[in-house]
Design a protein around this motif. Structure first.
Motif, PDB file in Angstrom:
ATOM      1  N   ASP A   1      22.921  -3.634  56.143  1.00 21.09           N
ATOM      2  CA  ASP A   1      23.638  -2.377  55.966  1.00 21.09           C
ATOM      3  C   ASP A   1      23.056  -1.399  56.978  1.00 21.09           C
ATOM      4  O   ASP A   1      21.826  -1.280  57.087  1.00 21.09           O
ATOM      5  N   ALA A   2      23.901  -0.709  57.724  1.00 23.59           N
ATOM      6  CA  ALA A   2      23.446   0.211  58.760  1.00 23.59           C
ATOM      7  C   ALA A   2      24.153   1.548  58.583  1.00 23.59           C
ATOM      8  O   ALA A   2      25.381   1.615  58.613  1.00 23.59           O
ATOM      9  N   VAL A   3      23.375   2.609  58.395  1.00 26.04           N
ATOM     10  CA  VAL A   3      23.916   3.934  58.067  1.00 26.04           C
ATOM     11  C   VAL A   3      23.718   4.898  59.225  1.00 26.04           C
ATOM     12  O   VAL A   3      22.635   4.960  59.825  1.00 26.04           O
ATOM     13  N   ASP A   4      24.775   5.668  59.527  1.00 22.45           N
ATOM     14  CA  ASP A   4      24.638   6.722  60.522  1.00 22.45           C
ATOM     15  C   ASP A   4      25.726   7.768  60.289  1.00 22.45           C
ATOM     16  O   ASP A   4      26.812   7.456  59.778  1.00 22.45           O
ATOM     17  N   LEU A   5      25.422   8.999  60.704  1.00 18.84           N
ATOM     18  CA  LEU A   5      26.347  10.114  60.540  1.00 18.84           C
ATOM     19  C   LEU A   5      27.372  10.208  61.666  1.00 18.84           C
ATOM     20  O   LEU A   5      28.431  10.818  61.506  1.00 18.84           O
ATOM     21  N   SER A   6      27.081   9.569  62.805  1.00 21.61           N
ATOM     22  CA  SER A   6      27.934   9.705  63.992  1.00 21.61           C
ATOM     23  C   SER A   6      29.006   8.617  64.030  1.00 21.61           C
ATOM     24  O   SER A   6      28.694   7.436  64.190  1.00 21.61           O
ATOM     25  N   SER A   7      30.257   9.031  63.917  1.00 20.01           N
ATOM     26  CA  SER A   7      31.345   8.051  64.007  1.00 20.01           C
ATOM     27  C   SER A   7      31.433   7.450  65.408  1.00 20.01           C
ATOM     28  O   SER A   7      31.768   6.276  65.569  1.00 20.01           O
ATOM     29  N   ALA A   8      31.114   8.243  66.439  1.00 15.69           N
ATOM     30  CA  ALA A   8      31.159   7.733  67.811  1.00 15.69           C
ATOM     31  C   ALA A   8      30.124   6.634  68.011  1.00 15.69           C
ATOM     32  O   ALA A   8      30.417   5.588  68.614  1.00 15.69           O
ATOM     33  N   LYS A   9      28.916   6.856  67.522  1.00 18.92           N
ATOM     34  CA  LYS A   9      27.876   5.838  67.676  1.00 18.92           C
ATOM     35  C   LYS A   9      28.201   4.587  66.872  1.00 18.92           C
ATOM     36  O   LYS A   9      27.990   3.457  67.338  1.00 18.92           O
ATOM     37  N   LEU A  10      28.732   4.767  65.663  1.00 20.07           N
ATOM     38  CA  LEU A  10      29.091   3.598  64.865  1.00 20.07           C
ATOM     39  C   LEU A  10      30.250   2.825  65.493  1.00 20.07           C
ATOM     40  O   LEU A  10      30.296   1.597  65.393  1.00 20.07           O
ATOM     41  N   SER A  11      31.175   3.521  66.138  1.00 22.73           N
ATOM     42  CA  SER A  11      32.265   2.829  66.835  1.00 22.73           C
ATOM     43  C   SER A  11      31.714   1.946  67.935  1.00 22.73           C
ATOM     44  O   SER A  11      32.141   0.796  68.116  1.00 22.73           O
ATOM     45  N   ARG A  12      30.738   2.476  68.681  1.00 22.67           N
ATOM     46  CA  ARG A  12      30.095   1.679  69.724  1.00 22.67           C
ATOM     47  C   ARG A  12      29.341   0.498  69.101  1.00 22.67           C
ATOM     48  O   ARG A  12      29.379  -0.622  69.628  1.00 22.67           O
ATOM     49  N   ALA A  13      28.686   0.746  67.968  1.00 24.60           N
ATOM     50  CA  ALA A  13      27.959  -0.333  67.292  1.00 24.60           C
ATOM     51  C   ALA A  13      28.916  -1.432  66.849  1.00 24.60           C
ATOM     52  O   ALA A  13      28.625  -2.627  67.001  1.00 24.60           O
ATOM     53  N   ARG A  14      30.071  -1.042  66.318  1.00 30.93           N
ATOM     54  CA  ARG A  14      31.065  -2.035  65.893  1.00 30.93           C
ATOM     55  C   ARG A  14      31.565  -2.860  67.088  1.00 30.93           C
ATOM     56  O   ARG A  14      31.760  -4.067  66.988  1.00 30.93           O
ATOM     57  N   GLU A  15      31.792  -2.178  68.212  1.00 29.19           N
ATOM     58  CA  GLU A  15      32.229  -2.884  69.421  1.00 29.19           C
ATOM     59  C   GLU A  15      31.192  -3.914  69.843  1.00 29.19           C
ATOM     60  O   GLU A  15      31.520  -5.054  70.181  1.00 29.19           O
ATOM     61  N   ARG A  16      29.936  -3.516  69.831  1.00 29.94           N
ATOM     62  CA  ARG A  16      28.857  -4.431  70.215  1.00 29.94           C
ATOM     63  C   ARG A  16      28.777  -5.606  69.253  1.00 29.94           C
ATOM     64  O   ARG A  16      28.543  -6.742  69.659  1.00 29.94           O
ATOM     65  N   ALA A  17      28.977  -5.325  67.961  1.00 31.02           N
ATOM     66  CA  ALA A  17      28.939  -6.399  66.964  1.00 31.02           C
ATOM     67  C   ALA A  17      30.076  -7.394  67.199  1.00 31.02           C
ATOM     68  O   ALA A  17      29.884  -8.613  67.120  1.00 31.02           O
ATOM     69  N   THR A  18      31.270  -6.869  67.492  1.00 33.00           N
ATOM     70  CA  THR A  18      32.419  -7.737  67.761  1.00 33.00           C
ATOM     71  C   THR A  18      32.173  -8.595  68.997  1.00 33.00           C
ATOM     72  O   THR A  18      32.450  -9.804  68.999  1.00 33.00           O
ATOM     73  N   GLU A  19      31.635  -7.967  70.052  1.00 36.10           N
ATOM     74  CA  GLU A  19      31.340  -8.698  71.291  1.00 36.10           C
ATOM     75  C   GLU A  19      30.368  -9.849  71.048  1.00 36.10           C
ATOM     76  O   GLU A  19      30.463 -10.896  71.671  1.00 36.10           O
ATOM     77  N   ARG A  20      29.435  -9.647  70.114  1.00 30.54           N
ATOM     78  CA  ARG A  20      28.390 -10.642  69.868  1.00 30.54           C
ATOM     79  C   ARG A  20      28.677 -11.520  68.648  1.00 30.54           C
ATOM     80  O   ARG A  20      27.868 -12.380  68.308  1.00 30.54           O
ATOM     81  N   GLY A  21      29.836 -11.293  68.010  1.00 30.47           N
ATOM     82  CA  GLY A  21      30.189 -12.100  66.850  1.00 30.47           C
ATOM     83  C   GLY A  21      29.286 -11.882  65.655  1.00 30.47           C
ATOM     84  O   GLY A  21      29.067 -12.802  64.856  1.00 30.47           O
ATOM     85  N   MET A  22      28.787 -10.648  65.497  1.00 30.84           N
ATOM     86  CA  MET A  22      27.856 -10.330  64.417  1.00 30.84           C
ATOM     87  C   MET A  22      28.564  -9.580  63.298  1.00 30.84           C
ATOM     88  O   MET A  22      29.454  -8.763  63.551  1.00 30.84           O
ATOM     89  N   ALA A  23      28.146  -9.853  62.063  1.00 28.91           N
ATOM     90  CA  ALA A  23      28.682  -9.140  60.907  1.00 28.91           C
ATOM     91  C   ALA A  23      27.622  -8.180  60.386  1.00 28.91           C
ATOM     92  O   ALA A  23      26.529  -8.597  59.977  1.00 28.91           O
TER      93      ALA A  23
END
Length: 202
Positions: free
Chosen positions: A65-87
């Motif tokens: 579980d990863a928590v953050d207040l910034s939607s922009a940073k979490l969007s980038r995190a989601r992109e990185r997760a998708t690129e790496r096939g991580m859940a």
């Protein structure tokens, strides 16, 4: 001040000497040193930003579980997760008000974020035997103090705040020009729990 009951410092220093300040796996040296001695379980990454620690933990088999207040940073995190096939369970929330579940996490990581007001809740979120890994900045010497120091720990403040946990490692030292504090502590269920009261940030 330094309290050491494990070899976290030696492993972290070895990683830095390899030019591995963050590491090819994305983990900060102290977090890597901790997880090397743990079986994958459930982890919470506080103020995850773009998900550096969260993604690296997920790659090692952790449920994160990863928590953050910034939607922009979490969007980038989601992109990185998708690129790496991580859940990873990305949670858009203010850490200062987010309702943390009790006794859920085998590992809680906090990297360079002032979570002192939530430390009691973070400690309660540790499962029996769970480990808190916290790295942050220390306040400057009084002659150098600036407005940002209200978001930094005073000397021994983090150690005192976590004194109801079993301290595995604690160090205050300079990294370059920055004074830093690092703590690794375990929730030992046979230790009486003490809940400190925290003032608002100065």
């Amino acid at each position: 001040m330094r309290v050491v009951t494990g070899n976290f410092d030696e492993r972290s220093d070895a990683a830095r000497s390899r030019g591995d300040a963050v590491g090819s796996d994305g983990l900060a040296p102290i977090v890597r040193s901790v997880v090397e001695g743990l079986s994958p379980g459930r982890a919470l990454d506080v103020a995850t930003g773009t998900g550096r620690n969260a993604l690296a933990l997920a790659e090692r088999g952790w449920t994160v579980d990863a928590v953050d207040l910034s939607s922009a940073k979490l969007s980038r995190a989601r992109e990185r997760a998708t690129e790496r096939g991580m859940a990873v369970n990305w949670i858009l929330a203010d850490v200062d008000s987010y309702c943390l579940p009790e006794e859920r996490y085998d590992l809680v990581t906090v990297s360079f974020f002032d979570a002192r007001g939530r430390l009691p809740a973070l400690i309660d979120a540790l499962a029996p035997g769970g480990v808190l890994c916290y790295e942050h900045y220390l306040a400057s010497a009084e002659r150098d103090a600036g407005p940002g120091d209200r978001f930094r720990f005073d000397s021994n403040e983090l150690l005192a705040a976590c004194s109801d946990l079993a301290i595995l490692y604690y160090a205050e030292r300079r990294v370059g020009d920055e004074p830093r504090v690092t703590l690794v502590a375990r929730n030992e269920t046979d230790v009486p729990r003490w809940r400190p009261q925290f003032p608002s940030p100065r």
